[in-house]
Design an enzyme around this catalytic site. Sequence first.
Site, PDB file in Angstrom:
ATOM      1  N   ARG A 211     -34.337  55.934 -22.797  1.00 41.92           N
ATOM      2  CA  ARG A 211     -35.766  55.626 -22.957  1.00 41.92           C
ATOM      3  C   ARG A 211     -36.175  54.529 -21.983  1.00 41.92           C
ATOM      4  O   ARG A 211     -37.261  54.542 -21.428  1.00 41.92           O
ATOM      5  CB  ARG A 211     -36.059  55.225 -24.406  1.00 41.92           C
ATOM      6  CG  ARG A 211     -36.028  56.421 -25.350  1.00 41.92           C
ATOM      7  CD  ARG A 211     -36.554  56.061 -26.727  1.00 41.92           C
ATOM      8  NE  ARG A 211     -35.646  55.227 -27.465  1.00 41.92           N
ATOM      9  CZ  ARG A 211     -34.867  55.671 -28.460  1.00 41.92           C
ATOM     10  NH1 ARG A 211     -34.903  56.939 -28.829  1.00 41.92           N
ATOM     11  NH2 ARG A 211     -34.072  54.845 -29.094  1.00 41.92           N
ATOM     12  N   PHE A 227     -40.012  67.473 -28.396  1.00 39.77           N
ATOM     13  CA  PHE A 227     -39.183  67.030 -29.529  1.00 39.77           C
ATOM     14  C   PHE A 227     -39.295  65.505 -29.635  1.00 39.77           C
ATOM     15  O   PHE A 227     -38.294  64.787 -29.589  1.00 39.77           O
ATOM     16  CB  PHE A 227     -37.719  67.445 -29.348  1.00 39.77           C
ATOM     17  CG  PHE A 227     -37.524  68.905 -29.014  1.00 39.77           C
ATOM     18  CD1 PHE A 227     -37.514  69.868 -30.028  1.00 39.77           C
ATOM     19  CD2 PHE A 227     -37.356  69.327 -27.702  1.00 39.77           C
ATOM     20  CE1 PHE A 227     -37.333  71.217 -29.722  1.00 39.77           C
ATOM     21  CE2 PHE A 227     -37.178  70.672 -27.390  1.00 39.77           C
ATOM     22  CZ  PHE A 227     -37.159  71.618 -28.401  1.00 39.77           C
ATOM     23  N   ASP A 249     -43.974  67.849 -31.301  1.00 43.71           N
ATOM     24  CA  ASP A 249     -42.932  67.946 -32.326  1.00 43.71           C
ATOM     25  C   ASP A 249     -43.464  68.882 -33.405  1.00 43.71           C
ATOM     26  O   ASP A 249     -44.668  68.983 -33.617  1.00 43.71           O
ATOM     27  CB  ASP A 249     -42.596  66.576 -32.923  1.00 43.71           C
ATOM     28  CG  ASP A 249     -41.212  66.542 -33.562  1.00 43.71           C
ATOM     29  OD1 ASP A 249     -40.273  65.993 -32.958  1.00 43.71           O
ATOM     30  OD2 ASP A 249     -41.073  67.089 -34.688  1.00 43.71           O
ATOM     31  N   SER A 250     -42.543  69.553 -34.098  1.00 39.96           N
ATOM     32  CA  SER A 250     -42.987  70.481 -35.143  1.00 39.96           C
ATOM     33  C   SER A 250     -43.138  69.777 -36.484  1.00 39.96           C
ATOM     34  O   SER A 250     -43.604  70.380 -37.447  1.00 39.96           O
ATOM     35  CB  SER A 250     -41.983  71.632 -35.271  1.00 39.96           C
ATOM     36  OG  SER A 250     -40.695  71.118 -35.501  1.00 39.96           O
ATOM     37  N   ASP A 300     -35.572  66.682 -25.488  1.00 39.92           N
ATOM     38  CA  ASP A 300     -34.510  66.095 -26.325  1.00 39.92           C
ATOM     39  C   ASP A 300     -34.449  66.822 -27.671  1.00 39.92           C
ATOM     40  O   ASP A 300     -34.824  66.278 -28.697  1.00 39.92           O
ATOM     41  CB  ASP A 300     -34.797  64.596 -26.534  1.00 39.92           C
ATOM     42  CG  ASP A 300     -33.688  63.911 -27.333  1.00 39.92           C
ATOM     43  OD1 ASP A 300     -32.545  64.416 -27.327  1.00 39.92           O
ATOM     44  OD2 ASP A 300     -33.971  62.875 -27.964  1.00 39.92           O
ATOM     45  N   CYS A 340     -27.427  67.253 -27.680  1.00 40.90           N
ATOM     46  CA  CYS A 340     -26.591  66.422 -28.559  1.00 40.90           C
ATOM     47  C   CYS A 340     -25.641  67.310 -29.360  1.00 40.90           C
ATOM     48  O   CYS A 340     -25.152  66.929 -30.412  1.00 40.90           O
ATOM     49  CB  CYS A 340     -27.444  65.550 -29.475  1.00 40.90           C
ATOM     50  SG  CYS A 340     -28.550  66.475 -30.534  1.00 40.90           S
TER      51      CYS A 340
END
Length: 396
Positions: A211, A227, A249-250, A300, A340
């Site tokens: 970040r 995301f 984002d959901s 991400d 990830c």
Amino acid sequence: MAQLVILPGKDRSLVRRHPWIFAAAVERLSGRARPGDTVDVVAANGRPLAKAAWSPESKIRARVWTFDPEEVIDDAFFKRRVQAAVERRGMLPELRGQDGLRLIHGESDGLPGVIADRYGDTVVLQLTATGPEKWRRAIISALHRASACARIYERSDSGVRRLEGLDPVTGWAFGEASSEPLAIVENGVRLRVDIVAGHKTGFYLDQRDNRMLTRVLAAGRATLNCFCYSGAFSLQALAGGASSVLSIDSSGPALAMAAENLALNPHLDAHRAEWREADVFNELRALNDQGRRFDLIILDPPKFAPSAVHAERAARAYRDINVFGFRLLNPGGLLMSYSCSGGISGEHFQQILAEAALGAGREARILRRLGASPDHPVALNFSEGEYLKGLLCQVE
Ligand code: SAH
């Protein structure tokens, strides 16, 4: 103490000090052990190998506490390991003074199944295996002593506990309960941490360095953050002077927290931020159909492949979003793309990105390989610890 006898020839990974003992390597348990009990691990010829926590319901039948067969597993053992983990964090200058910090990173800190994250004076503890479950009191006491925190909250509600036959455990474990909303400052940006209902222990500490890099790269760039969760990348991009930041984002609650985070940082230009509740897969397609283009794109996603079994389907999902990542970039634009997933190696991820660039018809090069911040160390005997991989790519 019960003895866990390893099948002939199946002690290779133990000799290499890998801490997991799979069911297929076990010849038998001689003596009685309850879940979480410490057992002596011995080779087929009786040679002592390690001491481990017994977990009869899990495919990982035991997790090694120590490879020194003489070491005693008691309260003092946890005091030593926890203390060493906390002290490690004090060594690197960039970790000093961070109020959001991972203090214990499981296997890589010699404490399989133990995660501890500090947010200011609160530590959030997550236990994911039978061994730490049994030593909860010792771990909490050692953690309090080593970190000098005011309170400890337990968030042992990760899905992996089910594989160990453990029920979720959540609530205040030490110190005075507090219902005050928690916030940390990460590189000058204030961020709420929802330790009760947020993801993981409330926040993605592993992306701190990346970040920070985003902040440096974002100056003057039209940015897309996919995301976005609670908007940590988005706010760093704004802080770095991005010309605009579209975040997707959901999850409604995640976006609500992101909006709150933006409000917590009045020094940032809120007019440059746009939040969108949508499925990234659909939205990327829609943005492309609309002819939208960006100068910096962050991808991400959540773990698409928790283990190697899911690798193939996950690879397709990574490829799909990255094709659009490359496609939606202006010439010279930057893609920061992450995985990830434990089931996708760094090499595989790079191959997926190469295919995605081909699919998008773009030439691209890697400017930097990215990983988790150093409060997430990787033990050399435990490559699974290297779960987060990222690539910073530039397109022509
Ligand atoms: N980058 C974030 C962490 C991302 S976690 C940070 O630095 O804090 C992954 C996020 O993806 C979660 O917030 C989850 O709600 C979201 N998500 C999962 N599947 C999604 C999908 N198909 N479309 C959009 N968002 C999704």
